[in-house]
Design an enzyme around this catalytic site. Structure first.
Site, PDB file in Angstrom:
ATOM      1  N   VAL A   1       0.835  -1.215   0.000  1.00  0.00           N
ATOM      2  CA  VAL A   1       0.000   0.000   0.000  1.00  0.00           C
ATOM      3  C   VAL A   1       0.873   1.270   0.000  1.00  0.00           C
ATOM      4  O   VAL A   1       0.570   2.242  -0.703  1.00  0.00           O
ATOM      5  CB  VAL A   1      -0.980   0.012   1.200  1.00  0.00           C
TER       6      VAL A   1
ATOM      7  N   GLU B   1     -10.172   5.542   5.329  1.00  0.00           N
ATOM      8  CA  GLU B   1     -11.030   5.006   4.257  1.00  0.00           C
ATOM      9  C   GLU B   1     -10.470   3.701   3.672  1.00  0.00           C
ATOM     10  O   GLU B   1     -11.228   2.803   3.293  1.00  0.00           O
ATOM     11  CB  GLU B   1     -11.177   6.059   3.152  1.00  0.00           C
TER      12      GLU B   1
ATOM     13  N   LYS C   1     -13.416  -5.145   9.606  1.00  0.00           N
ATOM     14  CA  LYS C   1     -13.979  -4.139   8.690  1.00  0.00           C
ATOM     15  C   LYS C   1     -15.447  -3.863   9.000  1.00  0.00           C
ATOM     16  O   LYS C   1     -15.870  -2.707   9.016  1.00  0.00           O
ATOM     17  CB  LYS C   1     -13.805  -4.615   7.249  1.00  0.00           C
TER      18      LYS C   1
HETATM   19  N1  LIG Z   1      -2.336  -4.967   0.843  1.00  0.00           N
HETATM   20  C1  LIG Z   1      -3.561  -4.506   0.673  1.00  0.00           C
HETATM   21  O1  LIG Z   1      -4.153  -4.653  -0.392  1.00  0.00           O
HETATM   22  C2  LIG Z   1      -4.247  -3.770   1.792  1.00  0.00           C
HETATM   23  C3  LIG Z   1      -5.556  -3.289   1.600  1.00  0.00           C
HETATM   24  C4  LIG Z   1      -6.183  -2.558   2.611  1.00  0.00           C
HETATM   25  C5  LIG Z   1      -5.509  -2.331   3.797  1.00  0.00           C
HETATM   26  N2  LIG Z   1      -4.243  -2.841   3.965  1.00  0.00           N
HETATM   27  C6  LIG Z   1      -3.564  -2.546   5.237  1.00  0.00           C
HETATM   28  O2  LIG Z   1      -2.488  -1.659   4.964  1.00  0.00           O
HETATM   29  C7  LIG Z   1      -1.407  -1.928   5.853  1.00  0.00           C
HETATM   30  C8  LIG Z   1      -0.137  -2.216   5.038  1.00  0.00           C
HETATM   31  O3  LIG Z   1      -0.349  -3.387   4.278  1.00  0.00           O
HETATM   32  P1  LIG Z   1       0.677  -3.834   3.117  1.00  0.00           P
HETATM   33  O4  LIG Z   1      -0.020  -4.895   2.369  1.00  0.00           O
HETATM   34  O5  LIG Z   1       1.199  -2.641   2.415  1.00  0.00           O
HETATM   35  O6  LIG Z   1       1.845  -4.488   3.989  1.00  0.00           O
HETATM   36  P2  LIG Z   1       3.274  -4.980   3.459  1.00  0.00           P
HETATM   37  O7  LIG Z   1       3.300  -5.049   1.973  1.00  0.00           O
HETATM   38  O8  LIG Z   1       3.604  -6.209   4.229  1.00  0.00           O
HETATM   39  O9  LIG Z   1       4.257  -3.815   3.897  1.00  0.00           O
HETATM   40  C9  LIG Z   1       4.466  -3.501   5.229  1.00  0.00           C
HETATM   41  C10 LIG Z   1       5.457  -2.365   5.351  1.00  0.00           C
HETATM   42  O10 LIG Z   1       5.526  -1.999   6.717  1.00  0.00           O
HETATM   43  C11 LIG Z   1       6.896  -1.864   7.078  1.00  0.00           C
HETATM   44  N3  LIG Z   1       7.009  -2.079   8.519  1.00  0.00           N
HETATM   45  C12 LIG Z   1       6.656  -3.158   9.271  1.00  0.00           C
HETATM   46  N4  LIG Z   1       6.851  -2.920  10.571  1.00  0.00           N
HETATM   47  C13 LIG Z   1       7.337  -1.647  10.656  1.00  0.00           C
HETATM   48  C14 LIG Z   1       7.728  -0.818  11.742  1.00  0.00           C
HETATM   49  N5  LIG Z   1       7.672  -1.223  12.998  1.00  0.00           N
HETATM   50  N6  LIG Z   1       8.164   0.432  11.457  1.00  0.00           N
HETATM   51  C15 LIG Z   1       8.242   0.889  10.182  1.00  0.00           C
HETATM   52  N7  LIG Z   1       7.873   0.138   9.108  1.00  0.00           N
HETATM   53  C16 LIG Z   1       7.427  -1.111   9.360  1.00  0.00           C
HETATM   54  C17 LIG Z   1       7.607  -2.872   6.231  1.00  0.00           C
HETATM   55  O11 LIG Z   1       8.969  -2.521   6.181  1.00  0.00           O
HETATM   56  P3  LIG Z   1      10.035  -3.255   5.226  1.00  0.00           P
HETATM   57  O12 LIG Z   1       9.722  -2.745   3.842  1.00  0.00           O
HETATM   58  O13 LIG Z   1      11.339  -2.789   5.707  1.00  0.00           O
HETATM   59  O14 LIG Z   1       9.770  -4.719   5.377  1.00  0.00           O
HETATM   60  C18 LIG Z   1       6.874  -2.714   4.906  1.00  0.00           C
HETATM   61  O15 LIG Z   1       7.409  -1.654   4.164  1.00  0.00           O
HETATM   62  C19 LIG Z   1      -1.858  -3.098   6.733  1.00  0.00           C
HETATM   63  O16 LIG Z   1      -2.446  -2.582   7.894  1.00  0.00           O
HETATM   64  C20 LIG Z   1      -2.936  -3.764   5.894  1.00  0.00           C
HETATM   65  O17 LIG Z   1      -3.883  -4.452   6.673  1.00  0.00           O
HETATM   66  C21 LIG Z   1      -3.610  -3.546   2.995  1.00  0.00           C
END
Ligand SMILES: NC(=O)c1ccc[n+]([C@@H]2O[C@H](COP(=O)([O-])OP(=O)(O)OC[C@H]3O[C@@H](n4cnc5c(N)ncnc54)[C@H](OP(=O)(O)O)[C@@H]3O)[C@@H](O)[C@H]2O)c1
Length: 401
Positions: A16, A122, A198
């Protein structure tokens, strides 16, 4: 109306976070820029210049360079600490972290009031579908009776492929994991927890009721088999994992359970990673919003819309919640408005009758036994479903009719 410039401190540059970066770079007219990005893994190769990144959250939280914090990390507890600290520093926050928001809502609500800051989210429900601000603003005076939806892209993707490719759950789940559509530990998604987080957020904005995740029952598609898909197919139905929040009389029913939906339902043709939310009101009648429920750019676009809203100092008014709290109700009293003692009609597939012992079955309408599968169609006391709640060794597949 102000249209202030936004300097963003971003946490997370995964799916994201990178989506937001791209979407922001293509947006026209929005005065917002990402100034610093905090991530975790120092050895990961990044797509943009190293000067953007820090590994120390203090660098963003304490230096006062940012007027908005965007929290997009994958760890709910760490996210809560970041969001709390930002709000206590007087900075508004955008988040998409439904687990963190649902688990800590009461404290987060109070922090918004105490610090006079905004927390908007959102992207946390329905991905790209603009539902939260619509519930809050557009439907602010509508007498809503129900909000329900396909809110988890992973479940819908697996169910769609099982049906359309005639394959079993394990094969599709494995493939979904290989293609990045499911997590390596998919429990929160497939067992319905993500859908529940959600629907809890939507319940706050639709009805002004705050519930704790453990107060709300969820089960998912973790035990679905091709037999269940076939059962539905032969009857012109589809299985959809739904979150539901519904007013019945003067009480509410809130849960996340797979449902059979008919061809007439707007939800029937919502396939793969698409999500949909159906809102029903006394005067607006039924309306359905459909869109990509997850993914880098769709979720990034919802986050961008929140950032844009902050340029004109938008905050959720929590109109329905405030109205409820104005009637001498405490936020923790939300549970008193929820009904648990009612009969729900379920399809339950089981291997051994012993597995049904924890359920209070009121009457059985149909029973089927064969060498490969057994199921009953029965009316069950809803409360007794909590006896099978969050048990990984439970092998029942439960689907509402
Ligand atoms: N993926 C979707 O389609 C989607 C849709 C709606 C909502 N969400 C929500 O959006 C959020 C992010 O999801 P995502 O899919 O983007 O996750 P992701 O691809 O696993 O990425 C997570 C990111 O968070 C970083 N991170 C983890 N712990 C951290 C910390 N303590 N301090 C700073 N950075 C940290 C990671 O760092 P590194 O890069 O160094 O590993 C990575 O860049 C989650 O809450 C998820 O539920 C996701």
């Amino acid at each position: 109306m102000g249209n202030k410039e936004i300097t963003i401190g971003l946490f997370g540059f995964g799916c994201v976070g990178q989506g937001l970066y791209d979407v922001l770079n293509h947006s026209e007219g929005l005065k917002a820029n990402i100034q610093k990005i905090c991530v975790k893994d120092k050895n990961k190769k990044r797509k943009i210049d190293a000067s953007f990144f820090t590994y120390d959250k203090k660098e963003i939280l304490t230096q006062g360079h940012h007027n908005v914090i965007v929290e997009l990390i994958d760890n709910a507890n760490e996210a809560f600490d970041i969001v709390k600290e930002a709000m206590n520093n007087g900075v508004s926050v955008v988040s998409a972290n439904k687990k963190m928001l649902a688990e800590n809502f009461e404290e987060l609500y109070q922090l918004q009031t105490k610090n006079n800051v905004a927390l908007i989210y959102e992207g946390s429900a329905g991905g790209s579908i603009p539902i939260i601000r619509n519930l809050e603003e557009y439907y602010d005076n509508e007498l809503l009776s129900s909000v329900k939806g396909i809110l988890n892209g992973t479940c819908n993707y697996i169910l769609s492929r099982m049906e359309l490719e005639n394959k079993d759950y394990t094969a599709i789940l494995k493939d979904a994991q290989l293609n990045g559509f499911a997590e390596s530990d998919p429990w929160l998604d497939v067992a319905g927890f993500d859908t529940k987080f959600k629907i809890l957020l939507l319940t706050i904005h639709a009805f002004g009721i705050v519930l704790k995740p453990d107060d709300v029952f969820n089960t998912g598609i973790q035990n679905v088999s091709y037999d269940d898909i076939l059962y539905a197919k032969q009857r012109g139905l589809r299985i959809k994992m739904l979150g539901l929040s519904q007013k019945v009389g003067d009480k509410y029913r809130v849960y996340a359970i797979p449902h059979f939906v008919t061809r007439e339902s707007e939800l029937y043709n919502v396939l793969y990673e698409y999500n949909a939310v159906e809102v029903e009101g006394a005067f607006s009648c039924k309306q359905t919003l459909v869109g990509k429920g997850a993914g880098s750019h769709p979720t990034g676009s919802a986050v961008l819309s929140d950032i844009s809203a902050l340029t004109y100092d938008y905050k959720y008014g929590y109109k329905k919640l405030k109205k409820a709290l104005g009637n001498n109700t405490k936020i923790e009293d939300g549970i008193k408005q929820v009904e648990f003692d009612f009969s729900i009609k379920l399809y339950i597939r089981f291997q051994d009758k012993e597995q049904l012992k924890d359920l209070q079955i009121l009457n059985v309408e149909e029973e089927y036994k064969s060498a490969s599968t057994n199921y009953i169609i029965a009316n069950v006391n809803f409360n007794s479903l909590f006896n099978i709640y969050n048990k990984r060794d439970n092998k029942l597949f439960v689907c509402a009719i």
